[in-house]
Structure formats: structure tokens, C-alpha cells
Design an enzyme around this catalytic site. Structure first.
Site, PDB file in Angstrom:
ATOM      1  N   LYS A 182      -2.111  14.940   1.589  1.00 41.59           N
ATOM      2  CA  LYS A 182      -3.553  14.950   1.279  1.00 41.59           C
ATOM      3  C   LYS A 182      -4.051  16.392   1.051  1.00 41.59           C
ATOM      4  CE  LYS A 182      -4.608  10.648   3.814  1.00 41.59           C
ATOM      5  NZ  LYS A 182      -5.219   9.692   2.890  1.00 41.59           N
ATOM      6  N   HIS A 209       0.833  -1.210   0.000  1.00 49.35           N
ATOM      7  CA  HIS A 209       0.000   0.000   0.000  1.00 49.35           C
ATOM      8  C   HIS A 209       0.867   1.259   0.000  1.00 49.35           C
ATOM      9  CE1 HIS A 209      -3.689  -2.222   1.447  1.00 49.35           C
ATOM     10  NE2 HIS A 209      -2.765  -3.008   1.957  1.00 49.35           N
ATOM     11  N   LYS A 240     -16.650   5.910  -1.555  1.00 50.31           N
ATOM     12  CA  LYS A 240     -17.826   5.972  -0.675  1.00 50.31           C
ATOM     13  C   LYS A 240     -18.668   7.199  -1.025  1.00 50.31           C
ATOM     14  CE  LYS A 240     -14.865   3.876   2.738  1.00 50.31           C
ATOM     15  NZ  LYS A 240     -13.802   4.205   3.698  1.00 50.31           N
ATOM     16  N   THR A 264      -9.974   5.319  -0.769  1.00 55.86           N
ATOM     17  CA  THR A 264     -11.265   4.624  -0.846  1.00 55.86           C
ATOM     18  C   THR A 264     -12.409   5.528  -0.368  1.00 55.86           C
ATOM     19  OG1 THR A 264     -10.648   3.652   1.276  1.00 55.86           O
ATOM     20  CG2 THR A 264     -10.457   2.248  -0.657  1.00 55.86           C
ATOM     21  N   LYS A 266     -10.726  12.955   6.196  1.00 55.62           N
ATOM     22  CA  LYS A 266      -9.706  11.916   6.066  1.00 55.62           C
ATOM     23  C   LYS A 266      -8.594  12.264   7.038  1.00 55.62           C
ATOM     24  CE  LYS A 266      -9.439  12.920   1.604  1.00 55.62           C
ATOM     25  NZ  LYS A 266      -9.170  11.998   0.550  1.00 55.62           N
ATOM     26  N   ARG A 267      -7.635  11.378   7.210  1.00 52.78           N
ATOM     27  CA  ARG A 267      -6.528  11.713   8.102  1.00 52.78           C
ATOM     28  C   ARG A 267      -5.816  12.972   7.607  1.00 52.78           C
ATOM     29  NH1 ARG A 267      -3.042   8.031  11.202  1.00 52.78           N
ATOM     30  NH2 ARG A 267      -3.787   9.539  12.697  1.00 52.78           N
TER      31      ARG A 267
HETATM   32  C1  B1H Z   1      -2.147   3.041   3.415  1.00 50.96           C
HETATM   33  C2  B1H Z   1      -0.790   2.565   4.988  1.00 50.96           C
HETATM   34  C3  B1H Z   1      -0.243   2.290   6.282  1.00 50.96           C
HETATM   35  N1  B1H Z   1      -0.937   2.906   2.888  1.00 50.96           N
HETATM   36  C4  B1H Z   1       1.704   1.993   7.697  1.00 50.96           C
HETATM   37  N2  B1H Z   1      -0.086   2.601   3.888  1.00 50.96           N
HETATM   38  C5  B1H Z   1       0.855   1.795   8.782  1.00 50.96           C
HETATM   39  C6  B1H Z   1       1.159   2.228   6.452  1.00 50.96           C
HETATM   40  O1  B1H Z   1       0.707   1.570  11.073  1.00 50.96           O
HETATM   41  N3  B1H Z   1       1.420   1.569  10.061  1.00 50.96           N
HETATM   42  O2  B1H Z   1       2.644   1.355  10.150  1.00 50.96           O
HETATM   43  C7  B1H Z   1      -0.524   1.837   8.623  1.00 50.96           C
HETATM   44  C8  B1H Z   1      -1.052   2.092   7.360  1.00 50.96           C
HETATM   45  N4  B1H Z   1      -2.062   2.825   4.717  1.00 50.96           N
HETATM   46  C9  B1H Z   1      -3.398   3.369   2.679  1.00 50.96           C
HETATM   47  O3  B1H Z   1      -3.978   2.154   2.202  1.00 50.96           O
HETATM   48  C10 B1H Z   1      -3.126   4.270   1.480  1.00 50.96           C
HETATM   49  O4  B1H Z   1      -2.550   5.496   1.912  1.00 50.96           O
HETATM   50  C11 B1H Z   1      -4.445   4.540   0.742  1.00 50.96           C
HETATM   51  O5  B1H Z   1      -4.170   5.275  -0.434  1.00 50.96           O
HETATM   52  C12 B1H Z   1      -5.090   3.214   0.357  1.00 50.96           C
HETATM   53  O6  B1H Z   1      -6.367   3.448  -0.204  1.00 50.96           O
HETATM   54  C13 B1H Z   1      -5.239   2.336   1.580  1.00 50.96           C
HETATM   55  C14 B1H Z   1      -5.791   0.969   1.234  1.00 50.96           C
HETATM   56  O7  B1H Z   1      -5.057   0.383   0.211  1.00 50.96           O
END
Ligand code: B1H
Length: 818
Positions: free
Chosen positions: A560, A362, A669, A665, A554-555
Site C-alpha cells: 500500500k 479477493h 468513500k 474501497t 488504511k492498514r
Molecule cells: C482483501 C483479504 C483478506 N483481500 C485474508 N484479501 C484474510 C485475506 O484473515 N484473512 O485470512 C482477510 C482478508 N482482504 C481485500 O478485499 C483487498 O485487499 C481489497 O483490495 C478489496 O477491496 C477488499 C474487498 O474486496
């Protein structure tokens, strides 16, 4: 059912402590909190849970009878939100429960709001996992989710003087009716210690003596499918006292310290890390990852062995999907189990391991890829490190044969990063050991092939796949927008779209129909009234329901670009201030709504939150502006808040700099609910546009391919006057706190290089916003665009995504109840 609920309502075992203290003022306001309602919610939840358990048991029996190939989705995050409404919608008893509750003097809608969100995730990645479970269950796949039962989920956000405050989310305070503790399903998870090499039957054997063992106990959460009996399981692990003390401490008589150190070990599963972009390298985080995968793999292996006497069929019965690199240490753990506990040889163990794991990436930034200091692994997981070394040794041998002495390439490929401080690269471990790696949108897929994982793609193109994310229409339409859902069912003449989202296309035939348009806009207006009432409760502000609701939730992250939104709002404010009374009459009134949490250590994100409040204070109280422009920040954004806001939005903003959002995503929605999108050519915005047509969206700005060149041109770039004027206003203190906002302003002019290209994209953003204003005035055209937006969203159901995973990655079949 009345009887059941009555019985629960009276039953003392379900009564709860009377002095409720921890409901935040926002939750309180939102939920019209009454103690009776809370108790009734609990009673209802327990009665629904009984039904879920029945279905869960039937599903489990069927699985045991048929022994199909099963999917295990391993994820550090499952952002589930609330369960009551979703459960009764999915099992088809919402009407019955609403009636029964009414007769008992309760309102289902109010009871639903008593439930605390299960916020076991940061954002998109965790919510995707939750939507996947809903689709897996609905499509009858034999699947389980595995995760952690954090005692503290995503922090609760409050705002004081415009600043974000973080509070622990002790979501289990009032009990959790949706989980079933399995006191007898526990596994030891080992850490630290040393490894001895011994000879056994002329074979080298490795004995790992751990320095710490933590017990994992299972909590099961039944996940019902929609329109099927299939009810799958989300098994979450919690750390619990193992009952045994380490002998070392005990024999020295230091009993108290031994107990305390045990207690520390049990904090493993207590808290969710609240940061989703930057990789932090904290030991506790690695321990959490190991805790998740070790308990889960032991559980899966045990289940497999109930039916099979050897491991030959393991890859035909088991598929593991790794949600990002977070659970990738599972590769080394499965190897350890097969080698050291099941006594298989290396070749066989490796063959099995490489057939069962696949991984979803991701990430966008190379810096976000996890790597763990070698020293840390050596200390925490000595046996796993040996295994990783050996995997890397064989891999490097193979690569040397291929690339000879191309040392630069070899060092890029290696799982071990050399240097003064060595690291283990978890993404490389994933790429070497998983049979498939997938991106999460078309643009992200292109990026990982051509850039992030180019070396691996050049070598093994067959491993790479694209699986564009989706969202479940059960939660994001049927539950959160029931009136619009009913209207859609009425016009399509079927509710089959709840399982086949493509059927929404049928709305295109009626998009121009005056009757549908009128009914459609009426539903949307009543959703807006609901949100307006909530806004009034939390902020005291009365907003005009006929104004355009312009939303960005969103976050909060620089990429963003909420900052771009705020700069646009200030510019709009400035224009209104400088208009004649006549011109003001032509302004399309807007209510700008923002919400989101800033990671606690991310100063610039926190400055953005403060800026939103500072600007809001100014313009909301300016009599020159009145109803023409309002700016509202909704605190404590979470899944439930999204369910309230999305159906009430006219436009939503998805402004990430092209090339920085892997998918996104939230946009899906909104689009599904008939909200029009203002967005950049980034992530899934591009794919949504392909489906909806550019005439039904407001895309602007450069494409991802253009970004590198634009960045190199930044030093000679001069933003337009309007942009500089707004930044000047912030710097001069028009919104107070001039000093506090300087570092934020510095990121986009002066000292900063405007990495996220706000200045560059500003003119095209304003053009898009002007097009929005123009379109909004033409009510008929707007209604048509809104209907066409929903109609074009058939592709963005996780049902489509999950089918693709099942057929193209996991090779599993649905298992239908007769
Ligand atoms: C997304 C994360 C993520 N990408 C590290 N990467 C984390 C990375 O706790 N951590 O260490 C937690 C989360 N999350 C998101 O994934 C993307 O930014 C979005 O663009 C994407 O839609 C979503 C689902 O694929």
C-alpha cells in the site's frame, strides 16, 4: 418514545457497572466520556433495538409466508462499526431521537460516540461484507449474513514512543445492546475422531465418531434497510459449553482435565486473526472456518426442512455466497450433511452442492491462497477429507479425458497439491464446486482470468464474473457526513439519491455554480474543524484548518506504500528547509494525516509506523517549517475513525503498486465525500477515474501490465537523486533510530530489489503532488473538482454491486413488504 427511553433510563436491568476501566485514552478523548452519557446511550440503543426487533419479526413472518429463495452470505469477517446512528438513519427516526434526547438533556452526537466499534474484521473484505448487508436489507432481498461472534475483535492500537502496541479489543465488556442471544438455537460442530465404513442395506455408509464436539450458539443482529421495513439478520456464532464431558476422560476420573479441555474447545470463536495478506495455516483458524460453516449449514438445512420434505427444491431456495476461500470447507460439509445425514446418493448431493455455492475471490498473490496440510485435515476432519478426495477423484477423471497425459496441467488443476508434504488447495476446491467465481474490480477480474485461475478460466469461462465492489452511501455519506448530505439533497431537490446513487450525476449541472461551491466548501471546512479539534485532543498539535488535509488511512502494508508517502513528506520537508523565506511564502500548507494498523507480526509495517512518528517529531517541531507542513498519525484506525476523517479530507492517497490491490474501497468513500484522489493505476482507482474523468483525479505511475517488465529491469535501475537523498537521510539517522530503519531502507535500495517499485514511481508521484498543490490554490476550480468527484460516484454504491450479484449470480428477487 420519550416514555420508552425514560423507562430504559430508569430500568435497573440496564444499568451497568460503575467503574469503567477499559476505555482507551483515545476513545475517552474522542467521546467526551461521561458516565451519564454512556448510560443514556445504552438506554437509547435498547429502545432502538425494540423497533428493530419488531421490523425483524415482520420480515421473518413475511419470509415464512412466502418462502422465497434466500441468500446466505458466509464470511469470517463483518466489520460493522457502530450501530446506533446507522439504525436510526435507516429507519428514519434520527430527528425524533435527537429531539427526544435533547429534551432529556442529552446530545445525540455525543451518545453515538459512546458505542464501541464492532470490529469483527481486518479491513476491506470485512467492511465490504458489512456494506453488503446494508444494501441487501435496503433493496428488500431475503438475505442473512453468517459469521463468528469473536470476543476479541481487531486489536486496539496505541502508540508508545512511536511504536505500535497491540491490546485486546474486548468489545463486549459493556454489553452489546444490538444482539439477541438465541439460547435455543444451537448446533453441535464436530472435530477429530475416526470414520467407520459399514454396510447398510447393501450400501456403504460412513459413520464419523468425533473426538471433540463444540456447541455453536446463535446471536442475532438485526440489520435494518433504509426506507423499507425489510430488516435482515446477521447471525453470529459463539462457542459455548456443551454440558457433556467426553466419556473417555470422565471414566478415567480426570474430571478437572476434562473440564479444562472443554474450556479450550470453547476458545474457538474468541479471537479474530489480525492478518489479511499472508496465509498462516493455523489449526485454530481452520477450526473457526469449520465452526462457521457447519453451524450455518445445519441452520439453513433445518430452516429449509421446515417447509420441504425432500431436497429437490434446495437450489431454488438457497444461495450461498462465500466471502473468499475462508468458508469453502462448507462444500465438503454440505456434501457430508446430504450424504451421511440426509442419506442422499453422491450424484444427487453433488448436483445440489454445485448449484448453491458461489465464491468471491479477493486475492492477488498466489501465496495468499489458502492451502491446508493434508495431515491436518486428516486429523481434524477425517470425513471431510474423504469427501474432498472423492470430489478430486471424479474431477481428475474428467480432466484426464480432456487433457490426456498433460501431467503438468493436471497437477496444477488438482485439489490436492502433491509433494513431500501434501496440501489441499482451497481455491481449487472452490473453483471445482462453485457455479460462479467473481473478481472484485475490472482489473482484478482480468488478473484472475489471465493469471491466478487461468487454467480454470480456459476450461470454464462461463463460471467467471466481475463484480466491482462498492460502499453504502447510508453509512459513508448520510451518517458520517450529514451536512454534505443535506446540501446534496437540497441541490438535487430529492433525497432519493440515498437509494439511487446515480442521481448524484445531477450535481454536475451545478458544479460551476458559485453558491453551491461556497456552501460545499463551508461544509467541508466545518468537517475539517471537527477533525482538527480531535487532532488537538490526541496529539496536542494545533493544525491549520485552511491547510490542505492530505490523508492516507488504511492498514499498513508494504504494497500500500505508506513508505512512499513518507518519503514524499521528507522530500517536501527537505525542500522547505532549503528554501528562501520568499519561496516559503509560495508553499501550499499541508497537514499530512496517516493512520492504520500493522499486522502484529509484520516488522516492516511496524517500522513504517515508527518512521511516521519519527519524521513527525522532527518536522512538527521545526520552527523553519511552522504551519507549512505537519505530520499527524491517528492511532487506532477503525470504522468510526474513518467516519470522522473521510469527510474532512481534501486529498487522499491510494498508492498501491499497480497490480497489487484487488479493488480498494476506501478510495470510493473519499471520492463520494468530495475528496480528491491521488492514486496509482491500480484496482478501483482506474474505474473511479473512468467515471470522474482524469481531470478530477491525480493518477500517476505505470499500469499493471507494465509491472512485470519493470520488476525485471530493477537490478539495473538507479532511482533519482532526490529519492536517494531521502533514503540517505533516514539511513544517516536524521530521524533517529538509524539502525532500526535499515531493514526498511534495504527493501528499496542496496540489498533489496524494491519489489514495490517506490524508486521507480517516485518522480511521477512528485509530479502528481505538484499538480495537487497547483490545483489547491485555485479555490474555485478545486470546489468544482470536489463536487464533480461526488457527482461521478453513482457506480460505487454497494446497491449497484448487490443488484448485480442478485441478478447475475444468485438469481433471487426482492421480497417487498406491502
Ligand atoms: C482483501 C483479504 C483478506 N483481500 C485474508 N484479501 C484474510 C485475506 O484473515 N484473512 O485470512 C482477510 C482478508 N482482504 C481485500 O478485499 C483487498 O485487499 C481489497 O483490495 C478489496 O477491496 C477488499 C474487498 O474486496
Amino acid at each position: 418514545m420519550y416514555k420508552l427511553m425514560d423507562q430504559y433510563l430508569k430500568n435497573d436491568t440496564f444499568s451497568i457497572q460503575k467503574n469503567i476501566v477499559d476505555h482507551s485514552e483515545y476513545t475517552l478523548a474522542r467521546s467526551r466520556f461521561r458516565f451519564d452519557d454512556f448510560e443514556a446511550y445504552q438506554a437509547t440503543a435498547y429502545s432502538v433495538r425494540d423497533r428493530l426487533i419488531e421490523r425483524w419479526n415482520d420480515t421473518h413472518s413475511l419470509m415464512r409466508e412466502k418462502d422465497p429463495k434466500r441468500i446466505y452470505y458466509l464470511s469470517m469477517e463483518f466489520l460493522m462499526g457502530r450501530s446506533l446512528l446507522n439504525s436510526i438513519v435507516n429507519i428514519g427516526v434520527k430527528g425524533q431521537y435527537a429531539d427526544a434526547l435533547k429534551q432529556l438533556g442529552f446530545d445525540l452526537e455525543i451518545l453515538v460516540e459512546q458505542e464501541r466499534d464492532a470490529a469483527l474484521g481486518n479491513g476491506g473484505l470485512g467492511r465490504l461484507a458489512a456494506c453488503f448487508l446494508d444494501s441487501l436489507a435496503t433493496l428488500d432481498y431475503p438475505a442473512w449474513g453468517y459469521g463468528l461472534r469473536y470476543e476479541y475483535g481487531m486489536f486496539r492500537q496505541t502508540i508508545q514512543d512511536g511504536f505500535q502496541l497491540e491490546h485486546p479489543d474486548y468489545w463486549l465488556n459493556f454489553g452489546n445492546p444490538w444482539e439477541i442471544q438465541r439460547v435455543h438455537t444451537t448446533y453441535p460442530v464436530k472435530f477429530y475422531g475416526h470414520v467407520d465404513e459399514i454396510q447398510e442395506n447393501n450400501k456403504k455408509t460412513y459413520i464419523w465418531t468425533p473426538g471433540e464436539t463444540v456447541e455453536a450458539v446463535a446471536y442475532d443482529n438485526p440489520i435494518p434497510g433504509y426506507g423499507t421495513k425489510n430488516t435482515i439478520n446477521l447471525r453470529l456464532w459463539a462457542a459455548k459449553p456443551s454440558g457433556e464431558l467426553e466419556l473417555d476422560s470422565f471414566s478415567t476420573g480426570d474430571y478437572v482435565n476434562a473440564v479444562l479441555s472443554k474450556q479450550r474447545a470453547e476458545t474457538i470463536s474468541s479471537i479474530l486473526y489480525p492478518d489479511d495478506r499472508t496465509y498462516q495455516g493455523k489449526e485454530l483458524r481452520l477450526k473457526q472456518q469449520v465452526f462457521l460453516v457447519s453451524a450455518s449449514l445445519q441452520d439453513v438445512v433445518r430452516r429449509y426442512k421446515d417447509f420441504h420434505s425432500d431436497f429437490a427444491a434446495f437450489p431454488q431456495k438457497v444461495a450461498f455466497q462465500l466471502n473468499d476461500t475462508h468458508p469453502i470447507i462448507g462444500v465438503a460439509e454440505l456434501m457430508r450433511i446430504l450424504l451421511d445425514e440426509e442419506k442422499l446418493d453422491w450424484v444427487k448431493s453433488w448436483e445440489i452442492t454445485t448449484k448453491v455455492f458461489s465464491f468471491t475471490n479477493h486475492a492477488i498473490l498466489p501465496e495468499a491462497l489458502e492451502k491446508w496440510p493434508l495431515e491436518l485435515l486428516e486429523n481434524l476432519l477425517p470425513r471431510h477429507l474423504q469427501i474432498i478426495y472423492r470430489i478430486n477423484f471424479y474431477f481428475m477423471e474428467e480432466m484426464k479425458k480432456k487433457f490426456g497425459d498433460d501431467l503438468v496441467r493436471l497437477s496444477r488443476l488438482s485439489i490436492i497439491e502433491e509433494g513431500e508434504k501434501k496440501n489441499v488447495r482451497m481455491a481449487n476446491l472452490a473453483l471445482v464446486s462453485c457455479h460462479t467465481v467473481n473478481g472484485v474490480s475490472k482489473s482484478h477480474f482480468e488478473f484472475i482470468k489471465s493469471s491466478l485461475f487461468k487454467d480454470f478460466h480456459d476450461m470454464w469461462p462461463h463460471k467467471f464474473q466481475c463484480k466491482t465492489n462498492g460502499v453504502t452511501q447510508r453509512r459513508w455519506m448520510a451518517c458520517s457526513n450529514p451536512d454534505l448530505s443535506q446540501l446534496i439533497t437540497k441541490w438535487l431537490g430529492t433525497e432519493a439519491w440515498l437509494k439511487e446513487l446515480d442521481l448524484l450525476l445531477g450535481l454536475r449541472l451545478h458544479a460551476n455554480d458559485y453558491n453551491l461551491q461556497e456552501q460545499w466548501m463551508k461544509v467541508r471546512r466545518s468537517n475539517k474543524s471537527r477533525l482538527a479539534a480531535y487532532i488537538q485532543i490526541i496529539s496536542g498539535a494545533k493544525v491549520n484548518v485552511d491547510a490542505m488535509f492530505d490523508v492516507q488511512i488504511k492498514r499498513i502494508h508494504e504494497y500500500k506504500r505508506q513508505f512512499l508517502n513518507v518519503i514524499g513528506i521528507i522530500h517536501r520537508y527537505d525542500c522547505i528547509k532549503n528554501m528562501t523565506a520568499e519561496d516559503r511564502k509560495k508553499v501550499v500548507p499541508r497537514v499530512c494525516i496517516l493512520g492504520g494498523k500493522a499486522p502484529p507480526g509484520y516488522e516492516n509495517a511496524k517500522r513504517i509506523i515508527k518512521l511516521i512518528h519519527a519524521v513527525g517529531d522532527k518536522l512538527n517541531n521545526d520552527p523553519d517549517v511552522g504551519d507549512l507542513l505537519k505530520l499527524i498519525f491517528i492511532p487506532d484506525y477503525n470504522v468510526s475513525m474513518a467516519e470522522l476523517v473521510i469527510p474532512a479530507s481534501d486529498i487522499s492517497q491510494h498508492l498501491s503498486t499497480a497490480g497489487s490491490e484487488a479493488c480498494g474501497t476506501g478510495n470510493m468513500k473519499f471520492a463520494m465525500n468530495g475528496c480528491l484522489i491521488v492514486g496509482t493505476k491500480d484496482g478501483s482507482n482506474v474505474e473511479i477515474q473512468e467515471e470522474l474523468g482524469s481531470e478530477n483525479m491525480f493518477l500517476f505511475g505505470p499500469s499493471a501490465e507494465d509491472i512485470p517488465e519493470l520488476r525485471t529491469e530493477q537490478k539495473d535501475f538507479q532511482p533519482v537523486l532526490e529519492f536517494r537523498r531521502v533514503v540517505g537521510m533516514i539511513r544517516k539517522g536524521v530521524f533517529g533510530n538509524a539502525e532500526y530503519f535499515q531493514p526498511l531502507c534495504d527493501t528499496i535500495d542496496g540489498a533489496g530489489d524494491d519489489y514495490y517499485l517506490l524508486g521507480h514511481d517516485f518522480p511521477s508521484y512528485l509530479e502528481a503532488q505538484a499538480a495537487v498543490d497547483k490545483a489547491f490554490v485555485d479555490k474555485k476550480r478545486w470546489a468544482e473538482m470536489s463536487i464533480l468527484s461526488t457527482a461521478g460516484c453513482g457506480q460505487f454504491s454497494t446497491d449497484r454491486t448487490i443488484r448485480e450479484y442478485a441478478e447475475e449470480i444468485w438469481n433471487v428477487e426482492p421480497l417487498r413488504h406491502s
